[in-house]
Design a protein around this motif. Sequence first.
Motif, mmCIF file in Angstrom:
data_model
loop_
_atom_site.group_PDB
_atom_site.id
_atom_site.type_symbol
_atom_site.label_atom_id
_atom_site.label_comp_id
_atom_site.label_asym_id
_atom_site.label_seq_id
_atom_site.Cartn_x
_atom_site.Cartn_y
_atom_site.Cartn_z
ATOM 1 N N HIS A 260 1.719 -14.419 4.547
ATOM 2 C CA HIS A 260 2.213 -13.198 3.899
ATOM 3 C C HIS A 260 1.056 -12.408 3.292
ATOM 4 O O HIS A 260 0.047 -12.984 2.869
ATOM 5 N N ASP A 261 1.209 -11.096 3.259
ATOM 6 C CA ASP A 261 0.140 -10.239 2.722
ATOM 7 C C ASP A 261 0.012 -10.356 1.208
ATOM 8 O O ASP A 261 -1.060 -10.091 0.657
ATOM 9 N N ILE A 262 1.094 -10.716 0.528
ATOM 10 C CA ILE A 262 1.089 -10.715 -0.941
ATOM 11 C C ILE A 262 1.308 -12.103 -1.521
ATOM 12 O O ILE A 262 0.590 -12.519 -2.434
ATOM 13 N N PHE A 263 2.285 -12.818 -1.003
ATOM 14 C CA PHE A 263 2.706 -14.065 -1.632
ATOM 15 C C PHE A 263 2.157 -15.297 -0.913
ATOM 16 O O PHE A 263 1.955 -15.288 0.306
ATOM 17 N N GLU A 264 1.961 -16.338 -1.701
ATOM 18 C CA GLU A 264 1.686 -17.672 -1.181
ATOM 19 C C GLU A 264 2.771 -18.600 -1.722
ATOM 20 O O GLU A 264 3.083 -18.558 -2.910
ATOM 21 N N ARG A 265 3.310 -19.423 -0.837
ATOM 22 C CA ARG A 265 4.398 -20.309 -1.238
ATOM 23 C C ARG A 265 3.874 -21.692 -1.582
ATOM 24 O O ARG A 265 2.997 -22.240 -0.886
ATOM 25 N N ASP A 266 4.401 -22.256 -2.651
ATOM 26 C CA ASP A 266 4.085 -23.620 -3.067
ATOM 27 C C ASP A 266 5.400 -24.302 -3.418
ATOM 28 O O ASP A 266 5.883 -24.216 -4.544
ATOM 29 N N GLY A 267 5.990 -24.967 -2.418
ATOM 30 C CA GLY A 267 7.324 -25.528 -2.635
ATOM 31 C C GLY A 267 8.330 -24.400 -2.773
ATOM 32 O O GLY A 267 8.471 -23.549 -1.890
ATOM 33 N N ASP A 268 9.030 -24.374 -3.894
ATOM 34 C CA ASP A 268 9.992 -23.290 -4.147
ATOM 35 C C ASP A 268 9.374 -22.154 -4.963
ATOM 36 O O ASP A 268 10.028 -21.136 -5.199
ATOM 37 N N ASP A 269 8.132 -22.319 -5.409
ATOM 38 C CA ASP A 269 7.465 -21.290 -6.214
ATOM 39 C C ASP A 269 6.649 -20.350 -5.340
ATOM 40 O O ASP A 269 6.196 -20.715 -4.252
ATOM 41 N N LEU A 270 6.464 -19.135 -5.853
ATOM 42 C CA LEU A 270 5.619 -18.145 -5.196
ATOM 43 C C LEU A 270 4.474 -17.766 -6.125
ATOM 44 O O LEU A 270 4.629 -17.783 -7.353
ATOM 45 N N HIS A 271 3.343 -17.418 -5.546
ATOM 46 C CA HIS A 271 2.182 -16.990 -6.315
ATOM 47 C C HIS A 271 1.655 -15.685 -5.724
ATOM 48 O O HIS A 271 1.681 -15.504 -4.495
ATOM 49 N N CYS A 272 1.193 -14.791 -6.600
ATOM 50 C CA CYS A 272 0.568 -13.564 -6.133
ATOM 51 C C CYS A 272 -0.510 -13.134 -7.130
ATOM 52 O O CYS A 272 -0.461 -13.489 -8.314
ATOM 53 N N VAL A 273 -1.494 -12.393 -6.644
ATOM 54 C CA VAL A 273 -2.574 -11.873 -7.478
ATOM 55 C C VAL A 273 -2.285 -10.399 -7.757
ATOM 56 O O VAL A 273 -2.057 -9.620 -6.836
ATOM 57 N N VAL A 274 -2.298 -10.038 -9.055
ATOM 58 C CA VAL A 274 -1.994 -8.663 -9.465
ATOM 59 C C VAL A 274 -3.246 -8.038 -10.094
ATOM 60 O O VAL A 274 -3.669 -8.447 -11.177
ATOM 61 N N PRO A 275 -3.871 -7.051 -9.433
ATOM 62 C CA PRO A 275 -5.047 -6.399 -10.022
ATOM 63 C C PRO A 275 -4.638 -5.334 -11.050
ATOM 64 O O PRO A 275 -3.687 -4.577 -10.827
ATOM 65 N N ILE A 276 -5.339 -5.300 -12.187
ATOM 66 C CA ILE A 276 -5.105 -4.254 -13.190
ATOM 67 C C ILE A 276 -6.456 -3.702 -13.642
ATOM 68 O O ILE A 276 -7.488 -4.364 -13.541
ATOM 69 N N GLY A 277 -6.439 -2.460 -14.127
ATOM 70 C CA GLY A 277 -7.647 -1.846 -14.642
ATOM 71 C C GLY A 277 -8.013 -2.395 -16.011
ATOM 72 O O GLY A 277 -7.168 -2.927 -16.732
ATOM 73 N N PHE A 278 -9.323 -2.214 -16.371
ATOM 74 C CA PHE A 278 -9.755 -2.800 -17.650
ATOM 75 C C PHE A 278 -9.166 -2.056 -18.836
ATOM 76 O O PHE A 278 -9.018 -2.606 -19.915
ATOM 77 N N THR A 279 -8.801 -0.804 -18.654
ATOM 78 C CA THR A 279 -8.173 -0.085 -19.766
ATOM 79 C C THR A 279 -6.782 -0.638 -20.053
ATOM 80 O O THR A 279 -6.394 -0.794 -21.213
ATOM 81 N N THR A 280 -6.031 -0.957 -18.966
ATOM 82 C CA THR A 280 -4.704 -1.570 -19.156
ATOM 83 C C THR A 280 -4.842 -2.944 -19.789
ATOM 84 O O THR A 280 -4.065 -3.320 -20.676
ATOM 85 N N ALA A 281 -5.858 -3.689 -19.329
ATOM 86 C CA ALA A 281 -6.074 -5.009 -19.905
ATOM 87 C C ALA A 281 -6.446 -4.914 -21.382
ATOM 88 O O ALA A 281 -6.038 -5.749 -22.191
ATOM 89 N N ALA A 282 -7.208 -3.894 -21.736
ATOM 90 C CA ALA A 282 -7.657 -3.754 -23.122
ATOM 91 C C ALA A 282 -6.570 -3.203 -24.029
ATOM 92 O O ALA A 282 -6.359 -3.693 -25.147
ATOM 93 N N LEU A 283 -5.845 -2.196 -23.534
ATOM 94 C CA LEU A 283 -4.851 -1.518 -24.370
ATOM 95 C C LEU A 283 -3.444 -2.080 -24.219
ATOM 96 O O LEU A 283 -2.593 -1.873 -25.089
ATOM 97 N N GLY A 284 -3.227 -2.780 -23.121
ATOM 98 C CA GLY A 284 -1.881 -3.277 -22.863
ATOM 99 C C GLY A 284 -1.024 -2.228 -22.197
ATOM 100 O O GLY A 284 -1.418 -1.064 -22.051
ATOM 101 N N GLY A 285 0.153 -2.608 -21.772
ATOM 102 C CA GLY A 285 1.062 -1.675 -21.121
ATOM 103 C C GLY A 285 1.994 -2.402 -20.167
ATOM 104 O O GLY A 285 1.931 -3.638 -20.014
ATOM 105 N N GLU A 286 2.858 -1.672 -19.540
ATOM 106 C CA GLU A 286 3.828 -2.238 -18.598
ATOM 107 C C GLU A 286 3.382 -1.950 -17.175
ATOM 108 O O GLU A 286 2.983 -0.835 -16.848
ATOM 109 N N ILE A 287 3.442 -2.940 -16.328
ATOM 110 C CA ILE A 287 3.086 -2.757 -14.919
ATOM 111 C C ILE A 287 4.235 -3.272 -14.048
ATOM 112 O O ILE A 287 5.059 -4.092 -14.483
#
Length: 379
Positions: A260-287
């Motif tokens: 899959h382009d986004i998800f990796e499966r591990d048993g019944d769980d899914l994993h994905c990597v979500v990139p965010i900008g450093f301003t969002t990381a510093a100030l917080g917010g909803e994504i």
Amino acid sequence: MSTKRDYYEVLGVPKNASDDEIKKAYRKLAMKHHPDRNQGDAQGAELKFKEVKEAYEMLSDPQKKAAYDQYGHAGVDPNMRGGPEGFGGFAEAFGDIFGDIFGQQQGGRGGARGGRQVFRGGDLSYAMEITLEEAAAGKDAQIRIPSWDECTTCTGTGAKPGTSAKTCATCHGQGVVQMRQGFFSVQQTCPHCHGTGKIIPEPCGTCHGQGKVKNQKTLEVKIPAGIDDGMRIRSVGNGEPGMGGGPPGDLFIEIRVKKHDIFERDGDDLHCVVPIGFTTAALGGEIEVPTLGGKAAIDIPEGTQAGKQFRLRGKGIKGVRSSYPGDLYCHISLETPVKLTEHQRKLLKEFGESLKKGGAKHSPNSESWTDRLKNFFGA
């Protein structure tokens, strides 16, 4: 000194085992080690099979068993005792083993002797590739598999039109022959008619004497929701046809889930990597983050660091044997800005200088890292 193993050890039974226990152990081991069931190591299986046969032949006969219990292998050595006597229960149990292995249809008195050999058809394997979404939700699919149909030229007889099959002169139509090896007498498939009991002098030109022709058929397959990569679906009776009226084999459909382009499966769980900008990381917010069921929102707290993990309960996959769906784990990846303008570079430099003036309170991880380096180098 004899190098043979103890007969009781070979069969895995104690010396006080009953006749039924000895026979049951023999049947189990004979089926396990029969060469026809161990094509990958037929030679090794044959040696074990012969060892099991010899042990049972001795322990199933009361006279031989008594001699063995008293004198060991020397008591049943044909070179010392003039050879073993009748086989009794061995022949009976050995015939039963062949019936269990090959599914033999037997006629004659009590249905225990004679009859043509009947063979179960071989199993087939089919690899099906599906998407992660299809694996999670399940789907109905159609596949094309080989099938065998009755030959219309010879109407299934296998003989050229105008001719007919003849009874095999070797086995007289029984499909089996008796073979002797030393003091063993075993029943084997007739080498001339291959268990059919018939010889076809003039085979049909269409099916070449098989009485059937190979075609293709469409099979409906139901993929259950939650199936995982490597799992198999068994379709009973859709394998190769049996011989001599035997049952067909089965079809095993092996599932292969595409990457899959986004998800990796591990048993019944899914994993994905979500990139965010450093301003969002510093100030917080909803994504917004993706799930198999649509979009979901995550609140990024102020000062979020790279590698932070967020868990969305129930947003994974419900496996075929699970009562509840798994979770979705979103792993935060901090994205560094690229291709900055001169104005942006100036602003960042000013911002960086202001952080330095604030001291360690703005970069707790860097301060901790510096302290660890000092301790490492002994500074």
